[in-house]
Design an enzyme around this catalytic site. Structure first.
Site, mmCIF file in Angstrom:
data_model
loop_
_atom_site.group_PDB
_atom_site.id
_atom_site.type_symbol
_atom_site.label_atom_id
_atom_site.label_comp_id
_atom_site.label_asym_id
_atom_site.label_seq_id
_atom_site.Cartn_x
_atom_site.Cartn_y
_atom_site.Cartn_z
ATOM 1 N N GLU A 1 49.876 31.534 23.489
ATOM 2 C CA GLU A 1 48.459 31.844 23.679
ATOM 3 C C GLU A 1 47.807 32.355 22.394
ATOM 4 O O GLU A 1 46.682 31.987 22.062
ATOM 5 C CB GLU A 1 48.305 32.883 24.800
ATOM 6 C CG GLU A 1 46.856 33.252 25.074
ATOM 7 C CD GLU A 1 46.719 34.353 26.117
ATOM 8 O OE1 GLU A 1 47.746 34.774 26.679
ATOM 9 O OE2 GLU A 1 45.579 34.789 26.349
ATOM 10 N N HIS B 1 40.810 34.156 25.486
ATOM 11 C CA HIS B 1 42.177 34.108 26.004
ATOM 12 C C HIS B 1 42.472 32.737 26.601
ATOM 13 O O HIS B 1 41.571 31.930 26.814
ATOM 14 C CB HIS B 1 42.376 35.183 27.081
ATOM 15 C CG HIS B 1 42.456 36.565 26.519
ATOM 16 N ND1 HIS B 1 43.635 37.242 26.392
ATOM 17 C CD2 HIS B 1 41.490 37.377 26.016
ATOM 18 C CE1 HIS B 1 43.400 38.425 25.843
ATOM 19 N NE2 HIS B 1 42.096 38.533 25.605
ATOM 20 N N GLU C 1 38.607 32.525 29.413
ATOM 21 C CA GLU C 1 39.953 31.944 29.480
ATOM 22 C C GLU C 1 39.704 30.451 29.303
ATOM 23 O O GLU C 1 39.168 29.796 30.192
ATOM 24 C CB GLU C 1 40.607 32.222 30.841
ATOM 25 C CG GLU C 1 40.802 33.698 31.169
ATOM 26 C CD GLU C 1 42.130 34.267 30.666
ATOM 27 O OE1 GLU C 1 42.859 33.538 29.948
ATOM 28 O OE2 GLU C 1 42.432 35.425 30.985
HETATM 29 ZN ZN LIG Z 1 45.519 36.721 27.134
#
Ligand SMILES: [Zn+2]
Length: 354
Positions: A207, A260, A320
């Site tokens: 990530e 993220h 995200e």
């Molecule tokens: Zn994260």
């Protein structure tokens, strides 16, 4: 009789196969690659297997134990094997794997006699050293009374009973009133995770690397539009959550945007998410623009009690950009095209917020 003996023998073999399969697939572990050179990923659990890729020393991986000297991983969407001898720091992910990715917290050691740092999340593991009472630390709560920390540059584990979380109660603080005469628009870009904190790991992707690529593209796009951009991390360094949000507060940013990538136990779950805690206006503007993208499969807006959102005194949004655990999303997130599309969508949203 011979026929029945054969049938019985076959049944036992089939039964054994199932039992073996269960043992192999039962638990996922997280480990760190500890080798001097890049570690080969092979398509078979043997030196005879073809090399399908490499892992860098220090990479955090999710793996399944097998009965051989090899562990099974997912690499670029396919099954791969790496030598068990170079994987260490194993942590069971039972508690965290279904709850999405792990975020680090900040806390203070609350033990007058000091707190032991151990090599593993068990009282029986060897002691690496001690943290003095009152020491401030960043840690990842493993959810089993143990937390992972960085100790003298290595991974260590401490018992959470003696750590006082510095997370304050979720009181909503008012968003600061900005002066009416505005000079430009200031965005703090926050690429999640970094350093020893890889964030979510799936389909061969970390990530921390994925979100940095989005942050870099966002910086280019917004700066070209005359927006002032501040970054909480520019390289692969670890930055605590409190430091990230403090930078946004101190800069009195017009928008704090934390980036993220998601993960989930079900690999079919995919899509873009927009999170906020206090003000939904900025999240709505971004979500609306993301929805207009052809490839922008958006799951919508969520009010989420994330530390970076909760502790922010300025308008804050956490995006995200997709699910690393979904093969389509994982592929898309590696393309500069999607990074550009998301950056353009955010730029248009910022134009509306100015
Ligand atoms: Zn994260």
């Amino acid at each position: 009789m011979r026929f029945f003996k054969t049938v019985t023998a076959l049944s036992i073999i089939v039964l054994l196969l199932f039992v073996t399969y269960e043992q192999v697939s039962a638990s996922t572990n997280v480990g760190v690659v500890q080798s001097d050179a890049p570690l080969n990923v092979r398509d078979l659990p043997s030196e005879e297997g073809s090399i399908i890729g490499k892992l860098e020393p220090g990479n955090k991986i999710e793996y399944f134990n097998t009965s051989t000297d090899w562990v099974k991983i997912t690499y670029a969407g396919q099954v791969g094997y790496v030598s068990k001898a170079f994987i260490s720091g194993t942590i069971s992910t039972e508690a965290t794997s279904t709850a999405g990715h792990v975020e680090s917290k900040t806390g203070v050691v609350a033990s007058t006699g000091g707190l032991n740092v151990r090599s593993g999340p068990r009282q029986s593991e060897s002691v690496l050293g001690q943290l003095a009472n009152g020491t401030q630390i960043d840690y990842i709560d493993l959810g089993n009374d143990w937390a992972q920390i960085t100790y003298n540059g290595a991974i260590g584990f401490i018992h959470t009973e003696y750590v006082q979380s510095m997370v304050t109660s979720p009181t909503v603080t008012p968003i600061v009133n900005k002066p009416t005469a505005k000079q430009g628009f200031k965005v703090v870009l926050d690429a999640g995770h970094g350093g020893y904190d890889s964030g979510a790991v799936a389909n061969g992707l970390l990530e921390k690397h994925v979100v940095k690529a989005y942050k870099d593209e966002l910086k280019r796009t917004l700066a070209a539009d005359g927006i002032e951009v501040i970054e909480t991390r520019t390289g692969d360094e670890f930055v605590s959550l409190s430091s990230r949000v403090n930078q946004a507060n101190q800069a009195q940013a017009d928008l704090f945007l934390s980036i993220h990538a998601n993960s989930f136990a079900d690999p079919n779950v995919r899509g873009f998410e927009t999170h906020y805690y206090q003000s939904s206006k900025e999240a709505s503007a971004i979500n609306k623009e993301i929805r207009r993208l052809n490839s922008g499969y958006t799951r919508g807006i969520y009010q989420s009690n994330f530390q970076v959102l909760r502790d922010s005194n300025v308008p804050a949004v956490l995006i995200e950009v997709g699910y690393l655990t979904n093969a389509d999303d994982a592929y898309r997130m590696q393309t500069n095209q999607h990074q550009q599309e998301v950056s353009e969508a955010v730029r248009r949203a910022v134009q509306q917020l100015k």
